[in-house]
Write an enzyme that holds these catalytic residues in place. Structure first.
Site, PDB file in Angstrom:
ATOM      1  N   PRO A  23       1.083  -1.340  -0.047  1.00 54.37           N
ATOM      2  CG  PRO A  23       0.003  -1.172   2.080  1.00 54.37           C
ATOM      3  CD  PRO A  23       0.669  -1.904   1.204  1.00 54.37           C
ATOM      4  CB  ALA A  62      -3.555   3.720   4.321  1.00 53.19           C
ATOM      5  CE1 TYR A 186      -0.291   7.456  10.114  1.00 52.60           C
ATOM      6  CE2 TYR A 186       0.505   5.370   8.798  1.00 52.60           C
ATOM      7  CZ  TYR A 186       0.277   7.028   8.887  1.00 52.60           C
ATOM      8  OH  TYR A 186       1.237   7.671   8.319  1.00 52.60           O
TER       9      TYR A 186
HETATM   10  C1  FMN Z   1       4.494   7.207  -1.220  1.00 45.56           C
HETATM   11  C2  FMN Z   1       4.442   6.186  -0.313  1.00 45.56           C
HETATM   12  C3  FMN Z   1       3.325   6.026   0.293  1.00 45.56           C
HETATM   13  C4  FMN Z   1       3.136   4.915   1.503  1.00 45.56           C
HETATM   14  N1  FMN Z   1       1.750   4.719   1.995  1.00 45.56           N
HETATM   15  C5  FMN Z   1       1.762   3.735   2.703  1.00 45.56           C
HETATM   16  C6  FMN Z   1       0.414   3.261   3.179  1.00 45.56           C
HETATM   17  O1  FMN Z   1      -0.652   3.727   2.847  1.00 45.56           O
HETATM   18  N2  FMN Z   1       0.276   2.282   3.897  1.00 45.56           N
HETATM   19  C7  FMN Z   1       1.560   1.538   4.392  1.00 45.56           C
HETATM   20  O2  FMN Z   1       1.397   0.514   5.206  1.00 45.56           O
HETATM   21  N3  FMN Z   1       2.505   1.790   4.057  1.00 45.56           N
HETATM   22  C8  FMN Z   1       2.834   2.783   3.251  1.00 45.56           C
HETATM   23  N4  FMN Z   1       4.213   3.389   2.556  1.00 45.56           N
HETATM   24  C9  FMN Z   1       5.147   2.364   3.087  1.00 45.56           C
HETATM   25  C10 FMN Z   1       5.208   1.208   1.958  1.00 45.56           C
HETATM   26  O3  FMN Z   1       4.166   0.329   1.598  1.00 45.56           O
HETATM   27  C11 FMN Z   1       6.412   0.444   2.039  1.00 45.56           C
HETATM   28  O4  FMN Z   1       6.339  -0.430   3.452  1.00 45.56           O
HETATM   29  C12 FMN Z   1       7.837   1.368   2.102  1.00 45.56           C
HETATM   30  O5  FMN Z   1       7.835   2.135   1.128  1.00 45.56           O
HETATM   31  C13 FMN Z   1       8.881   0.359   2.162  1.00 45.56           C
HETATM   32  O6  FMN Z   1       9.101  -0.271   0.956  1.00 45.56           O
HETATM   33  P1  FMN Z   1      10.336   0.288  -0.297  1.00 45.56           P
HETATM   34  O7  FMN Z   1      11.447   0.403   0.008  1.00 45.56           O
HETATM   35  O8  FMN Z   1       9.876  -1.147  -1.251  1.00 45.56           O
HETATM   36  O9  FMN Z   1       9.641   1.368  -0.914  1.00 45.56           O
HETATM   37  C14 FMN Z   1       4.315   4.231   1.994  1.00 45.56           C
HETATM   38  C15 FMN Z   1       5.527   4.373   1.150  1.00 45.56           C
HETATM   39  C16 FMN Z   1       5.548   5.362   0.228  1.00 45.56           C
HETATM   40  C17 FMN Z   1       7.027   5.581  -0.478  1.00 45.56           C
END
Ligand code: FMN
Length: 359
Positions: A23, A62, A186
């Site tokens: 997400p 989310a 959260y």
């Molecule tokens: C733009 C953005 C929005 C995110 N929104 C959420 C979210 O809505 N819910 C959530 O659990 N994590 C959210 N995250 C965290 C990501 O789901 C993920 O766990 C985090 O970016 C680490 O993974 P990555 O290194 O592959 O980006 C968000 C991350 C980014 C970059």
């Protein structure tokens, strides 16, 4: 055949491969008016591109169970039928590509009512579509955030009901999997951790009391979410605090309990609940937390966090550290990462007919 591209079945849903999208809030919904919280053109294009790119599972960002549960006024929500109708266009398209559509149901608690991340993410008040946040205790996240109102037991029960209503609506919207957002500081995470939960009633104090709200949400959602469909839970496996926080040991204990309550997969993230901690951010830095849950409990897991390379992702799944990998920012950079990975690994992935000349 690479393990990364083997299908994965939970209950009666089969996900075509192990390359999944976690997400990620897009902060692109209307903050007011009849379409408040409903997915818009941006969301359709954004999720559709990752489906066409071969991603096995897409977890929609989310999505708030109530207006007060949004992180920002621009978040998606799923508390009314207009929103359900708008989600249907996305789930239909994802399914047409063979991608399993999932949605993360969320309540932002004391970290609600902030601006979009790209304008700084500072708390916003009623004059800019904001509201007064709530939490388990009257403790602010940091000096920037307001002190939340402490939830009464009646209000806690209302929110449990809102999660169940949201799950019912997610089903009507065409989602195959629901993920409960229990991470990143959260509301549910705030109850779990002694760092943010200072209650003295049945919802605070002991470990058993702190997990009560989360388990009530899980039970209420599991009751309305069909038996044949999987339920995920996202956890922050550690607060990264030296003491006084939620720990990896707590996560292992909690994972086994969630599994007994009908959760089918743990999405293992970390952090977000304590403002003054240092988080190591090496490649795959959260994978060991997922691997530990998988080794010590019956719970399947997905690993997330700085997984970007094909070989790295393939190894995590092949070594049994996780059942699947979630690629966040890398899928923002390259919506067709799964297709590229399949090519490199000599594996099969679905390619849209319209793109057959690119195979
Ligand atoms: C733009 C953005 C929005 C995110 N929104 C959420 C979210 O809505 N819910 C959530 O659990 N994590 C959210 N995250 C965290 C990501 O789901 C993920 O766990 C985090 O970016 C680490 O993974 P990555 O290194 O592959 O980006 C968000 C991350 C980014 C970059």
């Amino acid at each position: 055949m690479s393990a990364l591209f083997e299908p994965f079945s939970l209950r009666e849903v089969t996900i075509p491969n192990r390359v999944w999208m976690p997400p990620m809030c897009q902060y692109s919904a209307a903050p007011e008016g009849p379409d408040t919280g409903a997915p818009a053109d941006w969301h359709f294009a954004h999720y559709a591109a990752r489906a066409a790119g071969g991603t096995g599972l897409v977890i929609v960002e989310a999505t708030a169970v109530s207006p007060e549960g949004r992180i920002s006024p621009y978040d998606l929500g799923i508390w009314n039928d207009t929103q359900v109708e708008a989600f249907r266009r996305i789930t239909r398209f994802l399914a047409s590509q063979g991608t399993v559509p999932a949605v993360q149901l969320a309540h932002a608690g004391r970290k609600a009512s902030t601006d979009r991340s790209w304008t700084g993410g500072a708390p916003v008040g009623p004059d800019t579509h904001g509201w007064q946040p709530v939490g388990p205790s009257a403790l602010a996240f940091d000096e920037r955030h307001p002190v939340p109102d402490e939830l009464t037991v009646e209000e806690i029960r209302d929110i449990v009901g809102q999660f169940a209503d949201a799950a019912r609506r997610a089903l009507a919207a065409g989602f195959e999997i629901v993920e409960i957002h229990g991470a990143h500081g959260y509301l549910i995470n705030e109850f779990l951790s002694p760092h943010s939960n200072r209650r003295t009633d049945a919802y605070g104090g002991s470990y058993e009391n702190r997990v009560r709200f989360a388990l009530e949400v899980v039970d209420a959602v599991r009751e309305v979410w069909p038996q044949e469909k999987p339920l995920f839970f996202r956890v922050s496996a550690t607060d990264w605090l030296e003491e006084g926080g939620w720990t990896a040991d707590d996560t292992v204990r909690f994972a086994a309990e969630l599994h007994a309550h009908g959760v089918d997969l743990l999405d293992v993230s970390t952090g977000g609940n304590a403002s003054d901690v240092r988080i190591p951010t090496d490649p795959g830095y959260q994978v060991p937390f997922a691997a530990r849950v998988r080794a010590e409990t019956p719970m399947p897991v997905a690993a997330v966090g700085l997984i970007t390379e094909v070989e790295q992702a393939a190894k995590i799944v092949a070594n049994g550290e996780a059942d699947a990998v979630l690629l966040g920012r890398e899928l923002l950079r390259d919506p067709s990462w799964a297709r590229r990975a399949a090519r490199e690994l000599g594996a099969e992935v679905r390619v849209p007919e319209q793109y057959h000349r690119s195979v």
